[in-house]
Design an enzyme around this catalytic site. Structure first.
Site, mmCIF file in Angstrom:
data_model
loop_
_atom_site.group_PDB
_atom_site.id
_atom_site.type_symbol
_atom_site.label_atom_id
_atom_site.label_comp_id
_atom_site.label_asym_id
_atom_site.label_seq_id
_atom_site.Cartn_x
_atom_site.Cartn_y
_atom_site.Cartn_z
ATOM 1 N N LYS A 132 0.848 -1.180 0.000
ATOM 2 C CA LYS A 132 0.000 0.000 0.000
ATOM 3 C C LYS A 132 0.886 1.232 0.000
ATOM 4 O O LYS A 132 1.998 1.123 0.509
ATOM 5 C CB LYS A 132 -0.949 0.038 1.194
ATOM 6 C CG LYS A 132 -0.415 -0.375 2.567
ATOM 7 C CD LYS A 132 0.746 0.298 3.208
ATOM 8 C CE LYS A 132 0.775 1.745 3.477
ATOM 9 N NZ LYS A 132 1.983 2.196 4.192
ATOM 10 N N TYR A 215 -4.618 3.722 6.375
ATOM 11 C CA TYR A 215 -5.194 2.756 7.315
ATOM 12 C C TYR A 215 -6.529 3.258 7.869
ATOM 13 O O TYR A 215 -7.416 2.458 8.163
ATOM 14 C CB TYR A 215 -4.229 2.477 8.474
ATOM 15 C CG TYR A 215 -3.049 1.640 8.041
ATOM 16 C CD1 TYR A 215 -3.148 0.258 7.980
ATOM 17 C CD2 TYR A 215 -1.855 2.233 7.656
ATOM 18 C CE1 TYR A 215 -2.085 -0.514 7.554
ATOM 19 C CE2 TYR A 215 -0.786 1.470 7.233
ATOM 20 C CZ TYR A 215 -0.904 0.096 7.183
ATOM 21 O OH TYR A 215 0.142 -0.658 6.751
HETATM 22 P P1 NAD Z 1 12.333 1.510 2.841
HETATM 23 O O1 NAD Z 1 12.777 2.886 2.502
HETATM 24 O O2 NAD Z 1 12.807 0.912 4.113
HETATM 25 O O3 NAD Z 1 12.685 0.513 1.660
HETATM 26 C C1 NAD Z 1 12.509 0.844 0.309
HETATM 27 C C2 NAD Z 1 13.357 -0.077 -0.534
HETATM 28 O O4 NAD Z 1 13.241 0.318 -1.900
HETATM 29 C C3 NAD Z 1 14.846 -0.006 -0.187
HETATM 30 O O5 NAD Z 1 15.381 -1.297 -0.177
HETATM 31 C C4 NAD Z 1 15.436 0.807 -1.323
HETATM 32 O O6 NAD Z 1 16.779 0.442 -1.605
HETATM 33 C C5 NAD Z 1 14.536 0.405 -2.484
HETATM 34 N N1 NAD Z 1 14.528 1.381 -3.570
HETATM 35 C C6 NAD Z 1 14.614 1.073 -4.862
HETATM 36 N N2 NAD Z 1 14.589 2.174 -5.615
HETATM 37 C C7 NAD Z 1 14.509 3.221 -4.774
HETATM 38 C C8 NAD Z 1 14.464 4.624 -4.960
HETATM 39 N N3 NAD Z 1 14.464 5.185 -6.181
HETATM 40 N N4 NAD Z 1 14.386 5.401 -3.872
HETATM 41 C C9 NAD Z 1 14.339 4.868 -2.631
HETATM 42 N N5 NAD Z 1 14.382 3.525 -2.405
HETATM 43 C C10 NAD Z 1 14.459 2.717 -3.465
HETATM 44 O O7 NAD Z 1 10.739 1.541 2.802
HETATM 45 P P2 NAD Z 1 9.726 0.495 3.458
HETATM 46 O O8 NAD Z 1 9.305 1.009 4.766
HETATM 47 O O9 NAD Z 1 10.258 -0.865 3.373
HETATM 48 O O10 NAD Z 1 8.457 0.673 2.475
HETATM 49 C C11 NAD Z 1 8.390 0.036 1.220
HETATM 50 C C12 NAD Z 1 6.919 -0.095 0.804
HETATM 51 O O11 NAD Z 1 6.253 -0.895 1.765
HETATM 52 C C13 NAD Z 1 6.152 1.223 0.762
HETATM 53 O O12 NAD Z 1 5.242 1.214 -0.298
HETATM 54 C C14 NAD Z 1 5.383 1.272 2.063
HETATM 55 O O13 NAD Z 1 4.183 1.996 1.993
HETATM 56 C C15 NAD Z 1 5.125 -0.200 2.300
HETATM 57 N N6 NAD Z 1 5.017 -0.534 3.730
HETATM 58 C C16 NAD Z 1 3.929 -1.216 4.145
HETATM 59 C C17 NAD Z 1 3.782 -1.534 5.473
HETATM 60 C C18 NAD Z 1 2.582 -2.309 5.925
HETATM 61 O O14 NAD Z 1 2.367 -2.426 7.129
HETATM 62 N N7 NAD Z 1 1.823 -2.891 5.022
HETATM 63 C C19 NAD Z 1 4.742 -1.125 6.409
HETATM 64 C C20 NAD Z 1 5.861 -0.443 5.948
HETATM 65 C C21 NAD Z 1 5.984 -0.147 4.598
#
Ligand code: NAD
Length: 361
Positions: A132, A215
């Protein structure tokens, strides 16, 4: 020279046998009827939630990874016994189509990349779970849904709370009218602090609204079982104007539901909050905290809720694997993600114009 050649030959044989071992572990999982998942994007959510959850799933397992960072690939390969041939980067990603170990691609990238990777995964003939918010625009959601349909593959969104007992209890209490007809809903979700791409509008699509406010939108939709007719919204306070240059730091909004229930919602990157409260004719029911990975607490006008603790992500991924295997619909399909994106964009329009904005059909 000869000695080092021998050493290299031994090394390469031992690498080959390690690879063979990893592949045979994969084959064992497949034999148990489990589906292989490849995580795309090894950030915080993949590393801290999804990969550990995949060690608790019964119907799927971590089969592969897609990452742009070679050091992460090395670390994950060892930690989770992933064969070299199941490790991809963003350039080689499309060749995943030739890999029968991977049944499901799970897109866990910054929001603006969800559409591209979902479409590419579908074109590679894989089922997709997308995090999401599903995408930034409804047009992107339509492309994602169409790509999966065309490929004959399923698409679901990472809405883990549909598998969480306290949130499901809110749905049950509303549906059975245990406390009578709903009068009002309050949904608030926020945290004090954020970082990285989340404050970059191009990558995130907005501030707390698409990230954690979503949410609240979801909670109102599943608790009432209805779709909002219109929204009003107002940007909230912004303490750190420099940091939140591109996106809102907080906002409040109202959702008008059919039958007259108003949902009052709030989301922020500068304030901790996690509440879902429903007020009805004969009492109330609420969760506080409501939306975390664990630790939900619930109360009604009759007392405290006491429900099982679960691993939400493990249940969510197992349910999707089962939906694929049994050829039944997922309770959290792309269409549900699309509706949230539509509502998010209406809320932004209402926030910008100060006007009541109807949600288009
Ligand atoms: P994060 O920043 O920790 O991770 C993002 C990942 O994408 C990293 O590994 C990064 O290297 C990679 N990436 C690739 N291209 C990129 C770019 N151009 N810029 C930045 N990063 C890039 O983020 P996250 O917290 O893991 O979130 C990732 C996704 O998961 C988001 O869409 C977020 O909304 C979703 N999420 C959902 C939940 C949930 O409870 N369902 C919780 C956290 C995150």
């Amino acid at each position: 020279m000869a000695g080092s050649g021998l050493l290299m030959a031994c090394q390469s044989r031992s690498d080959q046998s390690k690879e063979a071992e990893k592949q045979s572990t994969q084959n064992e999982e497949k034999k148990k009827g489990k589906l292989g998942i490849a995580l795309v994007g090894l950030g915080k959510y993949s590393e801290e939630q999804l990969a550990p959850a995949l060690e608790e799933t019964n119907q799927c397992y971590l089969a592969g990874i897609v990452t742009g960072t070679p050091e992460k690939a090395e670390k994950w390969k060892t930690k989770y016994d992933i064969p070299e041939k199941n490790i991809y980067n963003y350039e080689t990603f499309d060749t995943i189509k030739d890999n029968p170990d991977i049944d499901i691609v799970y897109v866990v990238l910054p929001n603006s990349m969800h559409a591209e990777y979902t479409v590419r995964a579908a074109k590679a003939g894989k089922h997709v779970i997308c995090e999401k918010p599903m995408a930034l625009t409804v047009a992107e959601c339509d492309q994602m849904i169409a790509a999966c349909k065309e490929a004959g593959k399923m698409l679901s969104i990472g809405y883990r709370l549909h598998f969480e007992p306290y949130n499901l209890e809110m749905v049950r209490l509303a549906e059975t009218k245990t406390f009578g007809n709903l009068k009002k809903i309050k949904a608030e979700n926020g945290m004090n602090g954020t970082e990285g791409w989340r404050v970059d509008k191009e990558l995130s699509g907005g501030g707390p609204l698409p990230d954690v406010g979503i949410y609240c939108i979801q909670a109102v939709r599943y608790t009432t079982g209805q779709e909002p007719l219109a929204v009003r919204a107002k940007e909230g306070p912004k303490k750190d104007k420099e940091f939140f240059k591109e996106v809102e730091a907080s906002l409040t909004w109202e959702m008008e539901m059919p039958g007259g229930v108003i949902a009052e919602c709030k989301s922020s990157y500068e304030e901790d909050m996690s509440l879902l409260r429903a007020e009805a004719d004969k009492g109330f029911f609420e969760l506080k905290p409501a939306y975390g990975y664990s630790g939900q607490k619930g109360e009604t006008s009759q007392g405290k809720m006491d429900l099982p603790k679960v691993n939400q992500q493990a249940l969510q991924m197992d349910d999707f694997a089962e939906a694929i295997t049994k050829k039944r619909p997922t309770p959290v399909p792309g269409e549900m993600g699309r509706q949230d994106v539509k509502i998010i964009n209406a809320i932004y329009e209402a926030m910008k114009t100060g006007k009541r904005v109807e949600i288009p059909a």
